[in-house]
Design a protein around this motif. Structure first.
Motif, PDB file in Angstrom:
ATOM      1  N   PHE A   1       0.824  -1.215   0.000  1.00 14.72           N
ATOM      2  CA  PHE A   1       0.000   0.000   0.000  1.00 14.72           C
ATOM      3  C   PHE A   1       0.857   1.264   0.000  1.00 14.72           C
ATOM      4  O   PHE A   1       0.776   2.107   0.890  1.00 14.72           O
ATOM      5  N   LYS A   2       1.680   1.369  -1.031  1.00 17.57           N
ATOM      6  CA  LYS A   2       2.481   2.574  -1.207  1.00 17.57           C
ATOM      7  C   LYS A   2       1.572   3.736  -1.590  1.00 17.57           C
ATOM      8  O   LYS A   2       0.712   3.609  -2.463  1.00 17.57           O
ATOM      9  N   PRO A   3       1.747   4.884  -0.962  1.00 23.14           N
ATOM     10  CA  PRO A   3       0.837   6.003  -1.237  1.00 23.14           C
ATOM     11  C   PRO A   3       1.157   6.699  -2.552  1.00 23.14           C
ATOM     12  O   PRO A   3       2.309   6.730  -2.994  1.00 23.14           O
ATOM     13  N   GLY A   4       0.127   7.234  -3.171  1.00 23.26           N
ATOM     14  CA  GLY A   4       0.296   8.034  -4.377  1.00 23.26           C
ATOM     15  C   GLY A   4      -0.110   7.301  -5.633  1.00 23.26           C
ATOM     16  O   GLY A   4       0.134   6.106  -5.783  1.00 23.26           O
ATOM     17  N   CYS A   5      -0.772   8.005  -6.537  1.00 21.69           N
ATOM     18  CA  CYS A   5      -1.160   7.479  -7.843  1.00 21.69           C
ATOM     19  C   CYS A   5      -0.694   8.458  -8.915  1.00 21.69           C
ATOM     20  O   CYS A   5      -0.853   9.679  -8.766  1.00 21.69           O
ATOM     21  N   LYS A   6      -0.142   7.930  -9.998  1.00 21.38           N
ATOM     22  CA  LYS A   6       0.156   8.778 -11.140  1.00 21.38           C
ATOM     23  C   LYS A   6      -1.144   9.160 -11.818  1.00 21.38           C
ATOM     24  O   LYS A   6      -2.064   8.353 -11.931  1.00 21.38           O
ATOM     25  N   THR A   7      -1.216  10.386 -12.284  1.00 22.15           N
ATOM     26  CA  THR A   7      -2.457  10.867 -12.897  1.00 22.15           C
ATOM     27  C   THR A   7      -2.821  10.085 -14.148  1.00 22.15           C
ATOM     28  O   THR A   7      -3.990  10.034 -14.544  1.00 22.15           O
ATOM     29  N   THR A   8      -1.833   9.415 -14.761  1.00 27.97           N
ATOM     30  CA  THR A   8      -2.085   8.648 -15.982  1.00 27.97           C
ATOM     31  C   THR A   8      -2.408   7.189 -15.697  1.00 27.97           C
ATOM     32  O   THR A   8      -2.708   6.442 -16.632  1.00 27.97           O
ATOM     33  N   ASP A   9      -2.348   6.782 -14.446  1.00 29.29           N
ATOM     34  CA  ASP A   9      -2.555   5.370 -14.104  1.00 29.29           C
ATOM     35  C   ASP A   9      -4.017   5.138 -13.744  1.00 29.29           C
ATOM     36  O   ASP A   9      -4.451   5.396 -12.629  1.00 29.29           O
ATOM     37  N   LYS A  10      -4.778   4.606 -14.693  1.00 30.30           N
ATOM     38  CA  LYS A  10      -6.201   4.373 -14.448  1.00 30.30           C
ATOM     39  C   LYS A  10      -6.442   3.160 -13.559  1.00 30.30           C
ATOM     40  O   LYS A  10      -7.584   2.919 -13.148  1.00 30.30           O
ATOM     41  N   PHE A  11      -5.392   2.400 -13.263  1.00 27.31           N
ATOM     42  CA  PHE A  11      -5.537   1.231 -12.396  1.00 27.31           C
ATOM     43  C   PHE A  11      -5.110   1.524 -10.959  1.00 27.31           C
ATOM     44  O   PHE A  11      -4.965   0.615 -10.150  1.00 27.31           O
ATOM     45  N   CYS A  12      -4.925   2.777 -10.647  1.00 30.11           N
ATOM     46  CA  CYS A  12      -4.599   3.206  -9.282  1.00 30.11           C
ATOM     47  C   CYS A  12      -5.611   4.256  -8.874  1.00 30.11           C
ATOM     48  O   CYS A  12      -5.754   5.284  -9.543  1.00 30.11           O
ATOM     49  N   ILE A  13      -6.343   4.001  -7.778  1.00 28.22           N
ATOM     50  CA  ILE A  13      -7.377   4.938  -7.334  1.00 28.22           C
ATOM     51  C   ILE A  13      -7.235   5.195  -5.837  1.00 28.22           C
ATOM     52  O   ILE A  13      -6.563   4.445  -5.116  1.00 28.22           O
ATOM     53  N   ASN A  14      -7.873   6.239  -5.399  1.00 27.84           N
ATOM     54  CA  ASN A  14      -8.024   6.553  -3.972  1.00 27.84           C
ATOM     55  C   ASN A  14      -6.685   6.566  -3.235  1.00 27.84           C
ATOM     56  O   ASN A  14      -6.543   6.038  -2.138  1.00 27.84           O
TER      57      ASN A  14
ATOM     58  N   GLY B   1       2.760   3.601   3.243  1.00 30.59           N
ATOM     59  CA  GLY B   1       1.334   3.846   3.351  1.00 30.59           C
ATOM     60  C   GLY B   1       0.569   2.727   4.007  1.00 30.59           C
ATOM     61  O   GLY B   1       1.107   1.656   4.299  1.00 30.59           O
ATOM     62  N   MET B   2      -0.709   2.984   4.223  1.00 30.88           N
ATOM     63  CA  MET B   2      -1.617   2.008   4.813  1.00 30.88           C
ATOM     64  C   MET B   2      -2.956   2.085   4.112  1.00 30.88           C
ATOM     65  O   MET B   2      -3.368   3.160   3.639  1.00 30.88           O
ATOM     66  N   LEU B   3      -3.634   0.946   4.013  1.00 31.17           N
ATOM     67  CA  LEU B   3      -5.003   0.936   3.546  1.00 31.17           C
ATOM     68  C   LEU B   3      -5.902   1.361   4.696  1.00 31.17           C
ATOM     69  O   LEU B   3      -5.749   0.871   5.823  1.00 31.17           O
ATOM     70  N   VAL B   4      -6.838   2.235   4.431  1.00 26.60           N
ATOM     71  CA  VAL B   4      -7.817   2.681   5.422  1.00 26.60           C
ATOM     72  C   VAL B   4      -9.213   2.329   4.919  1.00 26.60           C
ATOM     73  O   VAL B   4      -9.609   2.770   3.835  1.00 26.60           O
ATOM     74  N   ILE B   5      -9.919   1.517   5.671  1.00 27.76           N
ATOM     75  CA  ILE B   5     -11.338   1.279   5.431  1.00 27.76           C
ATOM     76  C   ILE B   5     -12.082   1.982   6.554  1.00 27.76           C
ATOM     77  O   ILE B   5     -11.934   1.617   7.720  1.00 27.76           O
ATOM     78  N   GLN B   6     -12.841   3.003   6.200  1.00 27.11           N
ATOM     79  CA  GLN B   6     -13.449   3.873   7.210  1.00 27.11           C
ATOM     80  C   GLN B   6     -14.954   3.921   7.025  1.00 27.11           C
ATOM     81  O   GLN B   6     -15.457   4.213   5.935  1.00 27.11           O
TER      82      GLN B   6
ATOM     83  N   ALA C   1     -15.826   4.727  -2.659  1.00 27.94           N
ATOM     84  CA  ALA C   1     -15.489   6.145  -2.524  1.00 27.94           C
ATOM     85  C   ALA C   1     -14.272   6.319  -1.619  1.00 27.94           C
ATOM     86  O   ALA C   1     -14.065   5.552  -0.673  1.00 27.94           O
ATOM     87  N   SER C   2     -13.481   7.337  -1.890  1.00 29.23           N
ATOM     88  CA  SER C   2     -12.274   7.567  -1.093  1.00 29.23           C
ATOM     89  C   SER C   2     -12.598   7.902   0.355  1.00 29.23           C
ATOM     90  O   SER C   2     -11.751   7.731   1.234  1.00 29.23           O
ATOM     91  N   SER C   3     -13.807   8.353   0.618  1.00 26.51           N
ATOM     92  CA  SER C   3     -14.193   8.618   2.010  1.00 26.51           C
ATOM     93  C   SER C   3     -14.308   7.316   2.799  1.00 26.51           C
ATOM     94  O   SER C   3     -14.219   7.328   4.029  1.00 26.51           O
ATOM     95  N   ASN C   4     -14.509   6.198   2.104  1.00 30.56           N
ATOM     96  CA  ASN C   4     -14.660   4.899   2.764  1.00 30.56           C
ATOM     97  C   ASN C   4     -13.454   3.982   2.600  1.00 30.56           C
ATOM     98  O   ASN C   4     -13.244   3.109   3.443  1.00 30.56           O
ATOM     99  N   VAL C   5     -12.681   4.145   1.531  1.00 30.35           N
ATOM    100  CA  VAL C   5     -11.537   3.254   1.320  1.00 30.35           C
ATOM    101  C   VAL C   5     -10.465   4.009   0.522  1.00 30.35           C
ATOM    102  O   VAL C   5     -10.746   4.594  -0.526  1.00 30.35           O
ATOM    103  N   ARG C   6      -9.252   4.005   1.049  1.00 34.81           N
ATOM    104  CA  ARG C   6      -8.170   4.776   0.436  1.00 34.81           C
ATOM    105  C   ARG C   6      -6.832   4.311   1.002  1.00 34.81           C
ATOM    106  O   ARG C   6      -6.779   3.567   1.981  1.00 34.81           O
ATOM    107  N   VAL C   7      -5.771   4.786   0.372  1.00 36.67           N
ATOM    108  CA  VAL C   7      -4.423   4.601   0.911  1.00 36.67           C
ATOM    109  C   VAL C   7      -3.949   5.937   1.460  1.00 36.67           C
ATOM    110  O   VAL C   7      -4.048   6.966   0.790  1.00 36.67           O
TER     111      VAL C   7
END
Length: 341
Positions: A48-61, A113-118, A97-103
């Motif tokens: 769960f490394k933090p950060g997504c490249k803007t061009t990477d459609k397979f990386c979200i939240n 990073g860490m995965l957060v399920i909120q 949604a990123s409010s419920n699940v994100r890195v």
């Protein structure tokens, strides 16, 4: 198993029993020797490394890798009207949604990073989307992350002569009444309409379930569990379970590493490296097969979720803490190893 080493009977039956006891001791010693000399080879992991490249459609939240994970969405009715509340009357709607699940990055280490399920609280009501089923309304949102059809796991080799797989999850559970955090597994299936289908039948619990970790409310303990049994024409009848408890009262709010070691002949559960439960061949079964290795002889996928309410935690939900963002289930990493000689 308790062995009586004080017996001095010279009867044939007794001598046979003593012989079996000595053989069992030798087998256990050989097994321990084999494990102690083994090494762990990493098969699959997610850090769960933090950060997504803007061009990477397979990386979200913020860092969720869609090559590795998908989502179960809604209130469960996408899998059928009988599964509303995910089969046990949970109250949340799962979203992506990123409010419920994100890195998120660790506060003192932004490169880790860490995965957060909120879970979230919606006092005025939340409209829950259900694929292929009508929408519903609830007061709670959360998320369920799955590796179904992306990554599955099982021991390697042949039944009775296999190489174990080990799954480690470093996690931190919420201590909030009404929460139900889980790291668990179900059998893989390509039947998208079914949540608990598998090679041994369409429906829980014919295919089995492995609960690496479950935690509810503000309890000072975690549990591990396996479910199995069922009848071919009534999968929910005759289901059995084996539950064990890991107590960690002073550190339940800290990070813990929960592990499962799975071989064709046993399933072991560990917490912070210490074994607290072991289930051996002959202690499980399924109505879908006469094989002693079934149902835990097929690939399973991973599930990580945070439920609100349900038959296990009950319904005394601390809405104030959920609304304040305290219902967070954090996962630092997931690592899967083959244990090889």
């Amino acid at each position: 198993m308790t062995m009586n080493l004080t017996c001095r009977s010279t009867s044939l039956a007794s001598r046979r029993q003593q012989g079996y006891g000595r053989l069992l001791i030798l087998l256990v010693a050989a097994t321990l020797s084999h494990i102690s000399g083994a090494r762990q080879v990493l098969r699959w992991s997610e850090e769960f490394k933090p950060g997504c490249k803007t061009t990477d459609k397979f990386c979200i939240n913020g860092g969720i890798n869609l090559h590795k994970f998908g989502f179960d969405l809604g209130d469960g009715t996408s899998y059928g009207p009988s599964l509303i509340g995910w089969g046990n009357w949970q109250r949340q709607c799962h979203t992506n949604a990123s409010s419920n699940v994100r890195v998120e990055p660790f506060p003192n280490n932004p490169t880790d990073g860490m995965l957060v399920i909120q879970a979230g609280y919606e006092p005025s009501g939340y409209t829950c989307f259900n694929e292929n089923a009508p929408p519903s309304t609830t007061n709670y949102t959360s998320a369920r992350l799955i590796t179904r059809n992306k990554a599955t796991f099982k021991w390697k080799g042949a039944p009775g002569n296999s190489t174990p797989v080990r799954i480690d999850v470093r996690l931190k559970v919420p201590l909030v009444n009404g929460t139900w955090a889980s790291a668990w597994m179900l059998p893989e299936t390509n039947k998208t309409w079914c949540m608990a289908c598998g090679p041994y039948g369409d429906g829980w619990c014919l295919g089995g379930e492995i609960d690496i970790m479950e935690h509810i409310n503000s309890n000072d303990y975690l549990i591990s569990n396996v479910h199995h049994g069922g009848l071919p024409n009534a999968s929910w009848v005759g289901c059995k379970q084996t539950v064990a408890v890991y107590k960690n009262k002073p550190k339940m709010s800290d990070w813990n590493v929960l592990s499962m070691i799975w071989d064709s002949t046993y399933i072991r559960f560990l917490a912070n490296g210490k074994e607290y439960n072991k289930i051996t061949l002959g202690k499980w079964s399924t109505g879908g097969s006469s094989s002693p290795y079934a149902p835990f002889d097929v690939p399973f996928y991973l599930i990580f979720d945070l439920a609100i309410g349900g038959l296990y935690p009950g319904y005394k939900i601390d809405n104030a803490k959920v609304a304040a963002g305290e219902a967070r289930f954090n996962i630092d990493y997931i690592r899967v190893y083959d244990i090889v000689p």
